[in-house]
Write an enzyme that holds these catalytic residues in place. Structure first.
Site, short mmCIF file in Angstrom:
data_model
loop_
_atom_site.label_atom_id
_atom_site.label_comp_id
_atom_site.label_asym_id
_atom_site.label_seq_id
_atom_site.Cartn_x
_atom_site.Cartn_y
_atom_site.Cartn_z
N PRO A 164 12.09 5.91 20.00
CA PRO A 164 13.31 6.44 19.37
C PRO A 164 13.09 7.77 18.65
CG PRO A 164 12.37 4.70 18.00
CD PRO A 164 11.46 4.85 19.19
N TYR A 172 12.94 8.64 -1.20
CA TYR A 172 11.48 8.60 -1.28
C TYR A 172 10.94 9.85 -1.97
CZ TYR A 172 6.65 9.45 0.16
OH TYR A 172 5.32 9.79 0.16
N LYS A 180 9.00 10.41 -5.60
CA LYS A 180 7.66 11.00 -5.74
C LYS A 180 7.72 12.25 -6.63
CE LYS A 180 4.27 9.94 -3.98
NZ LYS A 180 3.20 8.96 -4.36
N GLU A 218 5.84 2.90 -2.57
CA GLU A 218 6.67 2.70 -1.37
C GLU A 218 6.64 4.05 -0.67
OE1 GLU A 218 8.00 0.06 -0.13
OE2 GLU A 218 7.63 -1.32 -1.78
N ILE A 272 -3.68 5.16 3.58
CA ILE A 272 -4.59 6.18 3.03
C ILE A 272 -5.53 5.55 2.01
CG2 ILE A 272 -4.73 8.40 1.80
CD1 ILE A 272 -1.87 8.98 2.82
N LEU A 324 -0.06 -6.02 -2.46
CA LEU A 324 0.09 -6.46 -1.07
C LEU A 324 1.56 -6.63 -0.68
CD1 LEU A 324 -2.91 -8.97 -0.79
CD2 LEU A 324 -2.87 -6.52 -0.30
N THR A 328 3.02 14.00 -2.36
CA THR A 328 3.39 14.39 -1.00
C THR A 328 4.00 15.79 -0.96
OG1 THR A 328 4.92 13.85 0.80
CG2 THR A 328 5.58 13.16 -1.38
N ASP A 329 3.92 16.43 0.21
CA ASP A 329 4.58 17.74 0.38
C ASP A 329 6.10 17.60 0.38
OD1 ASP A 329 4.89 16.53 2.87
OD2 ASP A 329 4.05 18.18 4.03
N GLU A 330 6.61 16.38 0.57
CA GLU A 330 8.08 16.21 0.68
C GLU A 330 8.80 16.55 -0.61
OE1 GLU A 330 9.53 12.83 2.73
OE2 GLU A 330 7.94 12.88 4.23
N ALA A 380 -0.74 3.76 -4.91
CA ALA A 380 0.26 2.70 -4.67
C ALA A 380 1.66 3.28 -4.72
CB ALA A 380 0.11 1.60 -5.73
P1 NAD Z 1 1.20 2.70 2.47
O1 NAD Z 1 2.64 2.32 2.45
O2 NAD Z 1 0.43 2.53 3.74
O3 NAD Z 1 0.42 1.88 1.34
C1 NAD Z 1 0.93 1.70 0.06
C2 NAD Z 1 0.08 0.63 -0.63
O4 NAD Z 1 0.59 0.47 -1.97
C3 NAD Z 1 0.17 -0.74 0.03
O5 NAD Z 1 -1.12 -1.32 0.12
C4 NAD Z 1 1.04 -1.55 -0.91
O6 NAD Z 1 0.78 -2.94 -0.90
C5 NAD Z 1 0.71 -0.92 -2.25
N1 NAD Z 1 1.78 -1.09 -3.22
C6 NAD Z 1 3.11 -0.82 -3.05
N2 NAD Z 1 3.81 -1.15 -4.16
C7 NAD Z 1 2.89 -1.61 -5.06
C8 NAD Z 1 3.00 -2.08 -6.39
N3 NAD Z 1 4.19 -2.18 -7.00
N4 NAD Z 1 1.87 -2.47 -7.04
C9 NAD Z 1 0.66 -2.40 -6.41
N5 NAD Z 1 0.51 -1.98 -5.14
C10 NAD Z 1 1.61 -1.57 -4.47
O7 NAD Z 1 1.16 4.20 1.96
P2 NAD Z 1 0.26 5.42 2.47
O8 NAD Z 1 0.91 6.05 3.63
O9 NAD Z 1 -1.14 4.98 2.53
O10 NAD Z 1 0.47 6.41 1.21
C11 NAD Z 1 -0.35 6.28 0.05
C12 NAD Z 1 0.07 7.32 -0.96
O11 NAD Z 1 -0.07 8.62 -0.41
C13 NAD Z 1 1.53 7.20 -1.41
O12 NAD Z 1 1.59 7.49 -2.78
C14 NAD Z 1 2.23 8.27 -0.60
O13 NAD Z 1 3.37 8.75 -1.28
C15 NAD Z 1 1.16 9.33 -0.49
N6 NAD Z 1 1.22 10.18 0.71
C16 NAD Z 1 1.31 9.63 1.95
C17 NAD Z 1 1.29 10.48 3.07
C18 NAD Z 1 1.34 9.91 4.47
O14 NAD Z 1 1.44 10.70 5.41
N7 NAD Z 1 1.27 8.60 4.67
C19 NAD Z 1 1.19 11.85 2.89
C20 NAD Z 1 1.12 12.38 1.60
C21 NAD Z 1 1.11 11.54 0.52
O1 DAU Z 2 4.92 14.67 4.62
C1 DAU Z 2 4.24 13.60 4.02
C2 DAU Z 2 5.02 12.31 4.28
O2 DAU Z 2 4.84 12.00 5.65
C3 DAU Z 2 4.56 11.16 3.41
O3 DAU Z 2 4.80 11.46 2.06
C4 DAU Z 2 5.29 9.87 3.79
O4 DAU Z 2 4.79 8.78 3.03
C5 DAU Z 2 5.05 9.61 5.25
O5 DAU Z 2 5.79 8.48 5.66
C6 DAU Z 2 5.47 10.82 6.09
O6 DAU Z 2 6.89 11.00 6.06
P1 DAU Z 2 7.73 11.38 7.37
O7 DAU Z 2 9.12 10.95 7.19
O8 DAU Z 2 7.48 12.79 7.78
O9 DAU Z 2 6.94 10.44 8.45
P2 DAU Z 2 7.47 9.51 9.65
O10 DAU Z 2 6.27 9.06 10.39
O11 DAU Z 2 8.44 8.49 9.16
O12 DAU Z 2 8.27 10.54 10.54
C7 DAU Z 2 7.64 11.71 11.09
C8 DAU Z 2 8.72 12.49 11.84
O13 DAU Z 2 9.12 11.72 13.01
C9 DAU Z 2 10.00 12.70 11.04
O14 DAU Z 2 10.55 13.97 11.37
C10 DAU Z 2 10.94 11.61 11.53
C11 DAU Z 2 10.51 11.41 12.97
N1 DAU Z 2 10.66 10.03 13.51
C12 DAU Z 2 10.08 9.02 12.80
C13 DAU Z 2 10.18 7.70 13.24
C14 DAU Z 2 9.57 6.57 12.46
C15 DAU Z 2 11.32 9.80 14.70
O15 DAU Z 2 11.82 10.75 15.35
N2 DAU Z 2 11.43 8.52 15.15
C16 DAU Z 2 10.90 7.45 14.46
O16 DAU Z 2 11.05 6.29 14.91
#
Ligand code: NAD
Ligand code: DAU
Length: 349
Positions: free
Chosen positions: A210, A155, A159, A84, A12, A35, A130-132, A82
């Site tokens: 899976p 996780y 958050k 995990e 993102i 990174l 996040t909504d989680e 940033a």
């Molecule tokens: P991502 O895992 O793709 O990217 C995370 C980035 O943070 C990476 O570039 C990583 O190198 C960097 N990072 C991690 N630890 C760090 C540290 N200690 N110092 C500096 N940089 C660090 O994550 P994403 O999916 O792009 O999510 C970004 C943000 O949005 C997160 O805060 C996540 O909780 C939130 N979010 C994600 C989703 C989703 O669906 N992916 C949805 C809602 C909210």
């Molecule tokens: O809701 C927002 C969140 O969405 C973000 O905050 C997280 O950073 C992001 O990773 C995501 O979390 P989820 O756990 O929902 O996403 P994921 O893609 O890991 O999984 C989506 C759904 O699919 C979940 O119900 C688990 C399932 N799943 C996932 C994987 C990786 C599977 O069934 N098989 C898989 O291999």
């Protein structure tokens, strides 16, 4: 304006950096990222030449480093992504999530507070969440900004904790914060550990898909470009101290989504209809697996006029096309060679 984006080399974050760099050419955007495996500078290859872009390799868990960076750069705003971010990794190694997501956020809050203490006029600390954090829904209802926090995974607990610290810095120290809580994102540059890019890659490779449990869990999917647009609106027009929910009004059970993905992939790859569905393999469920997420984003729509721009079917098709036409990006990520990109661009670490 000088804006610090943390985690800008991730999924993102790279979309947010691209959006701000191109829409606001007179603002400087500094991308701070350490990174991890999830950070990939190739995600920004198309914009890294822009004169208003800076990259700093640094870790938000290092509080002294952040203090010095803020002292030197005098940022006007922070957009903090940033983290995990993968639930399965948080089950395998929870402590890393506490360190980065909780301690790292507190370090950033401290650095912003120190930097802005004499004058916080026009400053903004925007925390991306996040909504989680709201936990899991039954068959009915949606998460609103008033839904009590009830995280289940390490996780989401990390958050939720970071959200509380951000509010505490606002309420106690007057830091000008804003928070948004978004649903599941999908789109280009997503690391293939998350459902959609993992399954696209596995379908290409004809590897098993899976599906956790029975595939009945429901997620609310949003195109990442629409999330970046919402972040822009909230950064510029959101009210200080407020929370905004962001979601797609787009609920899919995992199994229905996976079947849709299989159909699109068969079509794009010229495979017989039904071929990819044969790869579906039901596996042991994720521990503590939340059943359903659904976001009520009416506040954002009402107050700032935000609505998602494309339908899910169109967005997924576009996403599939992107991964198919970026096979080099995908193979560099899956082979691990993307981690050398920093050395090539900025010199050996
Ligand atoms: P991502 O895992 O793709 O990217 C995370 C980035 O943070 C990476 O570039 C990583 O190198 C960097 N990072 C991690 N630890 C760090 C540290 N200690 N110092 C500096 N940089 C660090 O994550 P994403 O999916 O792009 O999510 C970004 C943000 O949005 C997160 O805060 C996540 O909780 C939130 N979010 C994600 C989703 C989703 O669906 N992916 C949805 C809602 C909210
Ligand atoms: O809701 C927002 C969140 O969405 C973000 O905050 C997280 O950073 C992001 O990773 C995501 O979390 P989820 O756990 O929902 O996403 P994921 O893609 O890991 O999984 C989506 C759904 O699919 C979940 O119900 C688990 C399932 N799943 C996932 C994987 C990786 C599977 O069934 N098989 C898989 O291999």
């Amino acid at each position: 304006m000088h804006i610090l984006v943390t985690g800008g080399a991730g999924f993102i974050g790279s979309h947010v950096v691209r959006h701000f760099l191109t829409k606001y050419p007179s603002s400087t955007i500094t991308n701070l990222d350490c990174l991890t495996y999830a950070g990939n500078l190739a995600n920004l290859r198309d914009v890294e030449h822009l004169p208003n872009y800076r990259f700093v390799k640094g870790d938000i868990t290092d509080g002294d480093f952040l203090m010095q960076l803020f002292e030197k750069e005098r940022f006007d705003g922070v957009i903090h992504l940033a983290a995990e971010s993968h639930v399965d990794r948080s089950i395998a190694n929870p402590t890393a999530f506490v360190v980065t997501n909780v301690l790292g956020t507190v370090n950033l809050l401290n650095a912003a507070k120190a930097s802005w203490q004499s004058n916080s006029e026009g400053k903004r600390f925007y925390h991306i969440s996040t909504d989680e954090v709201y936990g899991s829904l039954g068959e009915e209802g949606m998460f609103t900004e008033e839904t009590p926090y009830a995280p289940h995974s390490p996780y989401s607990a990390s958050k939720a904790s970071s959200d509380h610290f951000v509010r505490a810095w606002h309420d106690t120290f007057g830091l000008p914060v804003v928070i948004s809580n978004c649903s599941n994102n999908y789109g280009s540059f997503q690391f293939p550990e998350k459902l959609i890019p993992l399954f696209i890659n596995n379908i290409i490779q004809k590897k098993p898909l899976p599906v956790y449990g029975k595939g009945e869990n429901i997620r609310d999917w949003l195109w990442v470009v629409d999330h970046a647009e919402a972040i822009d609106l909230i950064y510029h027009q959101g009210k200080t101290g407020e929370t905004y929910n962001i979601g797609g009004h787009n609920e899919w059970s995992n199994i229905d989504l996976i079947r849709l993905l299989c159909r699109i992939m068969d079509n794009k790859l010229g495979r017989t209809s039904g071929e990819s569905e044969k790869l579906i393999t039901f596996v042991t469920d994720r521990a503590g697996h939340d059943l359903r997420y659904a976001i009520d984003s009416s506040k954002l729509q009402r107050e700032l006029g935000w609505v998602p721009s494309i339908t899910f079917e169109k967005g997924v098709e576009r996403t599939v096309e992107w991964y198919l036409s970026h096979d080099e990006w995908l193979s560099n990520v899956t082979s691990g060679s993307y981690q050398h990109y920093y050395d090539e661009m900025y010199g050996v670490r």
